[in-house]
Write a protein that holds these residues in place. Structure first.
Motif, short mmCIF file in Angstrom:
data_model
loop_
_atom_site.label_atom_id
_atom_site.label_comp_id
_atom_site.label_asym_id
_atom_site.label_seq_id
_atom_site.Cartn_x
_atom_site.Cartn_y
_atom_site.Cartn_z
N ALA A 254 0.85 -1.18 0.00
CA ALA A 254 0.00 0.00 0.00
C ALA A 254 0.90 1.24 0.00
O ALA A 254 2.08 1.18 0.37
CB ALA A 254 -0.89 -0.01 1.24
N PRO A 255 0.37 2.40 -0.41
CA PRO A 255 1.19 3.62 -0.44
C PRO A 255 1.41 4.20 0.96
O PRO A 255 0.50 4.19 1.80
CB PRO A 255 0.35 4.59 -1.29
CG PRO A 255 -0.71 3.76 -1.93
CD PRO A 255 -0.95 2.62 -1.01
N PHE A 256 2.62 4.71 1.18
CA PHE A 256 2.96 5.41 2.41
C PHE A 256 3.87 6.57 2.07
O PHE A 256 4.26 6.75 0.92
CB PHE A 256 3.64 4.46 3.42
CG PHE A 256 2.74 3.36 3.90
CD1 PHE A 256 1.80 3.60 4.89
CD2 PHE A 256 2.81 2.08 3.35
CE1 PHE A 256 0.95 2.59 5.33
CE2 PHE A 256 1.96 1.06 3.77
CZ PHE A 256 1.04 1.33 4.77
N GLY A 257 4.23 7.36 3.08
CA GLY A 257 5.10 8.51 2.89
C GLY A 257 4.41 9.80 3.24
O GLY A 257 3.22 9.98 2.97
N ASP A 258 5.15 10.73 3.85
CA ASP A 258 4.56 11.97 4.34
C ASP A 258 5.03 13.21 3.59
O ASP A 258 4.82 14.33 4.03
CB ASP A 258 4.81 12.15 5.84
CG ASP A 258 6.29 12.25 6.18
OD1 ASP A 258 7.13 11.90 5.32
OD2 ASP A 258 6.62 12.68 7.30
N LEU A 259 5.65 13.03 2.42
CA LEU A 259 6.05 14.17 1.59
C LEU A 259 4.85 14.57 0.74
O LEU A 259 4.81 14.33 -0.47
CB LEU A 259 7.24 13.83 0.71
CG LEU A 259 7.92 15.02 0.03
CD1 LEU A 259 8.80 15.75 1.03
CD2 LEU A 259 8.74 14.60 -1.17
N VAL A 260 3.86 15.14 1.36
CA VAL A 260 2.59 15.45 0.69
C VAL A 260 2.28 16.93 0.86
O VAL A 260 2.73 17.58 1.81
CB VAL A 260 1.44 14.59 1.24
CG1 VAL A 260 1.66 13.13 0.90
CG2 VAL A 260 1.29 14.75 2.75
N LEU A 261 1.50 17.46 -0.08
CA LEU A 261 1.23 18.90 -0.12
C LEU A 261 0.32 19.34 1.02
O LEU A 261 -0.64 18.65 1.35
CB LEU A 261 0.58 19.27 -1.44
CG LEU A 261 1.45 19.16 -2.69
CD1 LEU A 261 0.60 19.50 -3.91
CD2 LEU A 261 2.65 20.09 -2.60
N PRO A 262 0.57 20.54 1.54
CA PRO A 262 -0.38 21.12 2.50
C PRO A 262 -1.55 21.73 1.74
O PRO A 262 -1.49 21.97 0.53
CB PRO A 262 0.46 22.20 3.17
CG PRO A 262 1.40 22.66 2.09
CD PRO A 262 1.72 21.42 1.29
N GLY A 263 -2.62 21.97 2.44
CA GLY A 263 -3.74 22.66 1.83
C GLY A 263 -3.42 24.14 1.64
O GLY A 263 -2.35 24.63 2.01
N GLY A 264 -4.34 24.85 1.07
CA GLY A 264 -4.17 26.28 0.89
C GLY A 264 -3.58 26.62 -0.46
O GLY A 264 -3.43 25.78 -1.34
N GLU A 265 -3.20 27.89 -0.60
CA GLU A 265 -2.70 28.39 -1.88
C GLU A 265 -1.31 28.98 -1.75
O GLU A 265 -0.86 29.73 -2.62
CB GLU A 265 -3.67 29.47 -2.41
CG GLU A 265 -5.04 28.92 -2.78
CD GLU A 265 -4.97 27.89 -3.90
OE1 GLU A 265 -4.16 28.08 -4.83
OE2 GLU A 265 -5.71 26.88 -3.82
#
Length: 398
Positions: A254-265
Motif C-alpha cells: 500500500a502507499p505510504f510517505g509523508d512528503l505530501v502537499l499542504p492545503g491552501g494556496e
C-alpha cells in the motif's frame, strides 16, 4: 515526556551511550540476525547492512530522540518519527517486533557498556526506548487504519502493464492490480514498497515513489539502476531492470510517505536531483489536474539532459501551471538544454517568494546543501520537508 527520575540519568549518560552507539547497534544487529536470520533475508536491506548505513541511522535516531527528551522536554521530533513510521509501515513492521528489538538492543547495550549499565541507567534508557517505540507504534497503527489494512498486511500482487526505458539507467513500470480491481488512491508524493524474490531465495524490499498522476486505476513507479561503484550494487533495482517485463506480477505494498502537499494556496518550492524527480512529478500532476494557480518554483539538477528521467514530462507539467517556473542545472548541459545552467543547483540565486513551503528529494549532499541555502535565506526549518530512500543519515527533526 521523560520522567523526573529518568531525565537526569539520561542527561548524564547520554555522552557515554552516544559515543558507544555505533558499537551497540553493530552488536544489536548481529544478535538480531543470529536469532532471526529471516529478517536480514526478507526485511532489512542487505546492502545497507553491509555498508553500515542502517547501523548509523539507528544510532542517530536513538541519539536524536534521547537528546530532544532532555533538551526540549515539551517537544517531540515528530517529523523524524513520521518518516520512520511511514518506512516501517511500508515494510509491514508490526508492534510485536518492538519487543524483539528491545530484547536484543538492551542485551547489546549490556555487552558494550558492561558494569556502567546500573539498574538506574537501564531503567532510564528503557523508558527512552519505550517512549520512542510507543510513539512509533501509535503512528503506524494510524497508518495501517488509513490504508484500510490490518497491521502488517500491506502486500498485494500487481501486474506490470507497461514498461518504459526512460534513460539508460531509469525504467518506469505501470502497475495494475492483478485481480482487476482499481489500484486505489494515494496522496501525491507517496511511495510504495516492492518485494522482489532474488535468485538466492531472499525477498528483498525497496521503496519507490509513485511517479505518475494520483490515478486510482493504475500506478507508475520509476526505478533507477543502482550500479554500485562507491557502494554495493542495488539488488532489487538490478533485478527489476534485468527481469521485470510487461505481464509479470510484482508484490507491492500500500502507499505510504509523508512528503505530501499542504492545503491552501501558499507558494511551493519543489527541488530535486536525479531520480529524486519522481515524487515531484506526482505533486505536479496533482496540481495540474486541480488547475492550481499556486506559485510553484521547480528546481531540478542532473548529470546530463539524457540522464534526466521524465524530462519532457516535467517541462509539460510546468507549462500546464500558470504560475510555475522551472530552473534546471546539468553538470554537462550540452547543446540539447540551452535553458539549463551548468553545474550544481543553486537556490541562492533563484527568486523565491515569502512564505513558501519547500519539498526536497535527491541524494543527501544535494538536500543538505539546498536545505542549508534555504535556511540561510530565512525559510523556517519547519517549512522544509524532504524524502530520503535508504537509511536516514540526516535526521532532520523540524
Amino acid at each position: 515526556m521523560l520522567s523526573e527520575q529518568s531525565t537526569p540519568v539520561v542527561r548524564a549518560t547520554l555522552p557515554v551511550v552516544g559515543a558507544a552507539l555505533a558499537d551497540i547497534t553493530q552488536r544489536f544487529y548481529a544478535k538480531l540476525f543470529d536469532d532471526r536470520p529471516e529478517l536480514l533475508r526478507d526485511l532489512f536491506n542487505r546492502g545497507n547492512q553491509a555498508n553500515g548505513e542502517q547501523r548509523q541511522a539507528l544510532a542517530g535516531s536513538i541519539a536524536a530522540f534521547a537528546s530532544m527528551l532532555v533538551e526540549h522536554p515539551g517537544a517531540r521530533p515528530d517529523a523524524m518519527l513520521a518518516r520512520i513510521a511511514h518506512k516501517h509501515a511500508s515494510l509491514g513492521v508490526t508492534s510485536d517486533q518492538y519487543k524483539l528489538v528491545h530484547r536484543h538492543l538492551f542485551a547489546a547495550i549490556a555487552d558494550v557498556l558492561g558494569d556502567a549499565v546500573t539498574p538506574d541507567v537501564a531503567e532510564a534508557w528503557d523508558e527512552v526506548y519505550w517512549l520512542m517505540a510507543n510513539a512509533l507504534i501509535a503512528v503506524e497503527t494510524r497508518l495501517y487504519q488509513e490504508a484500510g489494512t490490518a497491521e502488517g498486511e500491506i502486500w498485494r500482487p500487481m501486474r506490470i502493464t507497461e514498461r518504459h526505458d526512460e534513460t539508460p539507467d531509469a525504467v518506469s513500470f505501470v502497475l495494475r492490480r492483478a485481480d482487476g480491481r482499481p489500484a486505489g488512491t494515494f496522496r501525491p508524493g507517496q511511495y510504495v514498497s516492492v518485494r522482489a524474490e532474488l535468485p538466492d531465495g531472499a525477498r528483498q524490499v525497496r521503496q519507490y515513489s509513485l511517479s505518475g498522476a494520483p490515478d486510482g486505476d493504475r500506478w507508475r513507479i520509476t526505478v533507477k539502476h543502482v550500479k554500485g561503484g562507491d557502494g554495493p550494487e542495488g539488488e532489487v533495482s538490478s533485478w527489476l531492470h534485468g527481469h521485470a517485463r510487461a505481464g509479470d506480477v510484482l508484490t507491492v505494498s500500500a502507499p505510504f510517505g509523508d512528503l505530501v502537499l499542504p492545503g491552501g494556496e501558499g507558494p511551493l518550492l519543489l527541488a530535486s536531483a536525479g531520480i529524486g524527480t519522481t515524487p515531484m512529478l506526482s505533486l505536479l500532476h496533482h496540481l495540474a489536474a486541480e488547475g492550481s494557480t499556486r506559485r510553484v518554483t521547480v528546481v531540478h539538477a542532473d548529470r546530463t539532459p539524457a540522464d534526466h528521467a521524465h524530462r519532457d514530462e516535467l517541462h509539460r507539467l510546468v507549462r500546464a501551471l500558470p504560475n510555475a517556473t522551472l530552473h534546471l542545472w546539468y553538470e554537462e548541459p550540452g547543446a540539447h538544454a540551452p535553458e539549463a545552467a551548468r553545474g550544481r543547483a543553486d537556490v541562492t540565486a533563484t527568486e523565491l517568494p515569502d512564505g513558501l513551503t519547500a519539498y526536497l528529494c535527491g541524494p543527501l549532499p544535494f538536500m543538505r546543501a539546498v536545505r542549508g541555502d534555504l535556511l540561510g535565506r530565512g525559510v523556517p526549518a519547519r517549512d522544509i520537508h524532504y524524502e530520503v530512500f535508504g537509511p536516514d543519515l540526516w535526521l532532520g527533526r523540524d
